[in-house]
Enzyme design. Sequence first.
Site, mmCIF file in Angstrom:
data_model
loop_
_atom_site.group_PDB
_atom_site.id
_atom_site.type_symbol
_atom_site.label_atom_id
_atom_site.label_comp_id
_atom_site.label_asym_id
_atom_site.label_seq_id
_atom_site.Cartn_x
_atom_site.Cartn_y
_atom_site.Cartn_z
ATOM 1 N N ASP A 67 0.842 -1.200 0.000
ATOM 2 C CA ASP A 67 0.000 0.000 0.000
ATOM 3 C C ASP A 67 0.873 1.244 0.000
ATOM 4 O OD1 ASP A 67 -2.608 1.527 0.541
ATOM 5 O OD2 ASP A 67 -1.283 2.170 2.174
ATOM 6 N N TYR A 72 2.678 10.351 0.289
ATOM 7 C CA TYR A 72 3.867 9.880 0.983
ATOM 8 C C TYR A 72 5.131 10.342 0.249
ATOM 9 C CZ TYR A 72 0.460 6.642 3.084
ATOM 10 O OH TYR A 72 -0.620 6.078 3.712
ATOM 11 N N LYS A 98 -3.759 5.735 -3.305
ATOM 12 C CA LYS A 98 -4.809 6.590 -2.779
ATOM 13 C C LYS A 98 -5.077 7.774 -3.711
ATOM 14 C CE LYS A 98 -3.571 5.080 1.818
ATOM 15 N NZ LYS A 98 -2.292 4.441 1.468
#
Length: 346
Positions: A67, A72, A98
């Site tokens: 994931d 990030y 995401k």
Amino acid sequence: MSTGSPGKPRRQRTTFVIKDGIMTHFAPPGPLGFGGAPLGNMFDVVDEETAAAALTAAWDSGVRYFDTAPHYGSGLSEHRFGNVLRRYERDDFVLSTKVGRMLRPDPSCPDNGPFVHGLPFRVESDYSYDAVMRSIEDSYQRLGLAQIDVAFVHDLAADQLGDAWEEQFEVARTGAFRALTTLRDQGVIKGWGLGVNLTEPCVRALEQADPDVFLLAGRYSLLNQPALDRLFPMCAERGVNVVVGGPYNSGLLAGGRTFEYSEASPEMVAKRDRIAAICARHGADIRSAALQFCAAHPVVAAIIPGAKRPEKVLENARLMTATVPAAVWQELKHERLIPADAPTPG
């Protein structure tokens, strides 16, 4: 466009699990996964060699769920994931990323806390339909991969958005949820959900939309179980899986002093110490108990503890399979340190 009737699924839901190296569906108890926030230089810098070694160690230890997110490291984590995962057959692993934050080029490398020294992009929240469609395409480019299995709507909650979260939820309901439902129905992705730190948005999504899976961080652990009372029963009724993030509660259950990324309260430290003492009395490691407790709930598909270095990845894999005697769970319940109705291993 209808996104499903609240209270019951409107279709045969896709779930995901790894079996014999092949992705079929998620199903509890799920595999140990790899969470990508640390490889976005969360709090401190991880060099490229160490990041690649951590991902490779995860693969070699049997991890097949990965994931990541654009947030990030302003795209850094996705780049690092792609650089390693392109070595392997695409059907042999599950990949989630995401949506909800767009990356805009900015040579000044603006701050994107808690990530340091990320890529030269400015991060902007955007839960609209068009932004989500663009975000998926951008993630393909950063990953260098042509398939994303699951897309989570990122941080659609009050802890990140404050009082604006309900307004932004409505934007997402008519935008991001609709876009991801379209992509799922077209077979572009296999499922979608929310990636959040609070239970309330997940409950609302179940009431108003048709998600497949949630990534919920810090809300189901040895120390903290607010998901147990309402969200998890709703998920079980709808056939919706949960990926548990933050099984160590940002370090407190792994011997640290932080809980939810802040200095832990004396009360929480004392609770951790009581749990640790019970584990030690029965010859168990509190970290093993933390991981295995999360994985034992029937709705939990996977757990993704963070790791920056290969030795930590291998340690998590060992802890996941280490023996935790049944007496540990019995005593934790007797001492009311975990709920009496919480599922436990065995």
